[in-house]
Design a protein around this motif. Structure first.
Motif, short mmCIF file in Angstrom:
data_model
loop_
_atom_site.label_atom_id
_atom_site.label_comp_id
_atom_site.label_asym_id
_atom_site.label_seq_id
_atom_site.Cartn_x
_atom_site.Cartn_y
_atom_site.Cartn_z
N CYS A 152 0.87 -1.19 0.09
CA CYS A 152 0.10 0.08 -0.03
C CYS A 152 0.90 1.23 0.08
CB CYS A 152 -0.88 -0.08 1.27
SG CYS A 152 -2.27 -1.28 1.24
N ILE A 153 1.86 1.19 0.87
CA ILE A 153 3.01 2.34 0.73
C ILE A 153 3.34 2.49 -0.49
CG2 ILE A 153 5.03 3.36 2.08
CD1 ILE A 153 3.94 2.22 4.49
N ALA A 154 4.13 1.56 -1.17
CA ALA A 154 4.70 1.66 -2.33
C ALA A 154 3.57 2.24 -3.43
CB ALA A 154 5.24 0.21 -2.71
N ILE A 156 1.08 3.94 -3.07
CA ILE A 156 0.88 5.60 -2.84
C ILE A 156 1.89 6.35 -3.18
CG2 ILE A 156 0.45 7.08 -0.95
CD1 ILE A 156 -0.99 5.13 0.57
N LEU A 157 3.39 5.93 -2.98
CA LEU A 157 4.35 6.77 -3.52
C LEU A 157 4.51 6.67 -4.91
CD1 LEU A 157 6.97 5.74 -0.88
CD2 LEU A 157 5.77 7.83 -0.99
N LEU A 158 4.29 5.69 -5.66
CA LEU A 158 4.31 5.45 -7.21
C LEU A 158 2.97 6.26 -7.86
CD1 LEU A 158 5.59 4.19 -9.40
CD2 LEU A 158 3.84 2.44 -9.29
N ARG A 159 2.03 6.26 -7.22
CA ARG A 159 0.96 7.22 -7.59
C ARG A 159 1.30 8.61 -7.56
NH1 ARG A 159 -4.07 7.27 -9.27
NH2 ARG A 159 -5.51 9.10 -8.51
N LYS A 160 1.99 8.94 -6.38
CA LYS A 160 2.39 10.37 -6.21
C LYS A 160 3.44 10.98 -7.20
CE LYS A 160 3.80 13.57 -2.45
NZ LYS A 160 4.14 13.61 -0.94
N GLN A 161 4.36 9.87 -7.45
CA GLN A 161 5.36 10.39 -8.27
C GLN A 161 4.71 10.45 -9.98
OE1 GLN A 161 8.56 7.12 -8.50
NE2 GLN A 161 9.60 8.42 -10.12
N LYS A 162 4.01 9.73 -10.11
CA LYS A 162 3.37 9.55 -11.47
C LYS A 162 2.53 11.04 -11.47
CE LYS A 162 2.98 4.93 -12.81
NZ LYS A 162 2.04 3.53 -13.18
#
Length: 210
Positions: A152-154, A156-162
Motif C-alpha cells: 500500500c505504501i509503495a 501511494i508513493l508510485l502514484r504520487k510520483q506519476k
C-alpha cells in the motif's frame, strides 16, 4: 442422678463443639481438566479429648463461586464421591474427572462449623500440536499484514510520483515578453542607427498628427 450426669456430659460436648476447629487440605488446587482431585476435611486440633473423636461426626460439603459467596450444598453424584476420613463421615470429597464447571470454593461443615475452604481452578487441557498450528497461523497473518502494508505504501508513493511527472509534462514555460515586441521601425534604405537623424524633427516642426 443419671439425668444430672447426662446433662453435664451434654454441656461438656457442646462446649467442645464450640471450640472445634476444622481445617481442609489442600487449600488450593489448580490444574487441568480430566484429572482426579480429593479434598479432605480434618480436625485442626490433635489434642482433643477422645470423647470428641468417638462422636459420630458427619461432614456436609458446600460450594460457592467465591470465598464470601453464597454456599450451595453438594450431593453425591456421578463424578463426585464422598468417603469417610479418619473419624468423620464424608470426610473427603473426591472428583474422578475434574471439569471447568467444577471450579469454585468448597467448604466442609462438621457439627455446624465450616472449614476454611478450598479453591479449585480447573483449566482446559491444551493440545500442543494445535497450539503450535495456531502460533504458525498467527505468524503467517502478521507477515501477510506487513507485506500488504508495504504494498500500500509503495502504491501511494508510485502514484504520487506519476502525478508529479504528469504535472511537470503539462507545464509550459511562458514566452519571454520583449518590451519592443511589435515595434516596427522603417529603415528607409539605410542603417537603423545611422538614419535616425532623418526621422528626428527639427524644433518648431509639428508632428503630422498634431
Amino acid at each position: 442422678m443419671r439425668w444430672i450426669l447426662a446433662g453435664c456430659c451434654g454441656l461438656a460436648l457442646i462446649g467442645l463443639s464450640v471450640t472445634l476447629q476444622i481445617s481442609q487440605k489442600p487449600r488450593f488446587y489448580g490444574g487441568r481438566t480430566s484429572q482426579s482431585l480429593s479434598i479432605y476435611c480434618l480436625f485442626s486440633r490433635h489434642d482433643m479429648p477422645s470423647a470428641v473423636h468417638t462422636r459420630n461426626s458427619t461432614a456436609v460439603w458446600y460450594k460457592a463461586d467465591k470465598y464470601d459467596g453464597e454456599k450451595e450444598r453438594i450431593h453425591e453424584h456421578e463424578g463426585v464421591l464422598f468417603r469417610k476420613w479418619n473419624v468423620i463421615q464424608n470426610g473427603f470429597i473426591h472428583f474422578t474427572n475434574v471439569q471447568i464447571e467444577d471450579s469454585g470454593v468448597y467448604f466442609c461443615q462438621v457439627n455446624g462449623t465450616y472449614g476454611p475452604g478450598t479453591e479449585v481452578l480447573a483449566v482446559k487441557r491444551r493440545d500442543v500440536s494445535q497450539a503450535a498450528y495456531r502460533s504458525k497461523m498467527k505468524d503467517g497473518l502478521i507477515v501477510i499484514q506487513g507485506l500488504l502494508l508495504a504494498a500500500c505504501i509503495a502504491a501511494i508513493l508510485l502514484r504520487k510520483q506519476k502525478l508529479m511527472e504528469k504535472r511537470d509534462s503539462e507545464y509550459e514555460e511562458p514566452e519571454t515578453d520583449h518590451i519592443y515586441e511589435g515595434l516596427a521601425i522603417e529603415t528607409c534604405e539605410g542603417g537603423l542607427y545611422e538614419d535616425l537623424s532623418a526621422y528626428a524633427r527639427t524644433e518648431g516642426t509639428e508632428a503630422p498628427w498634431e
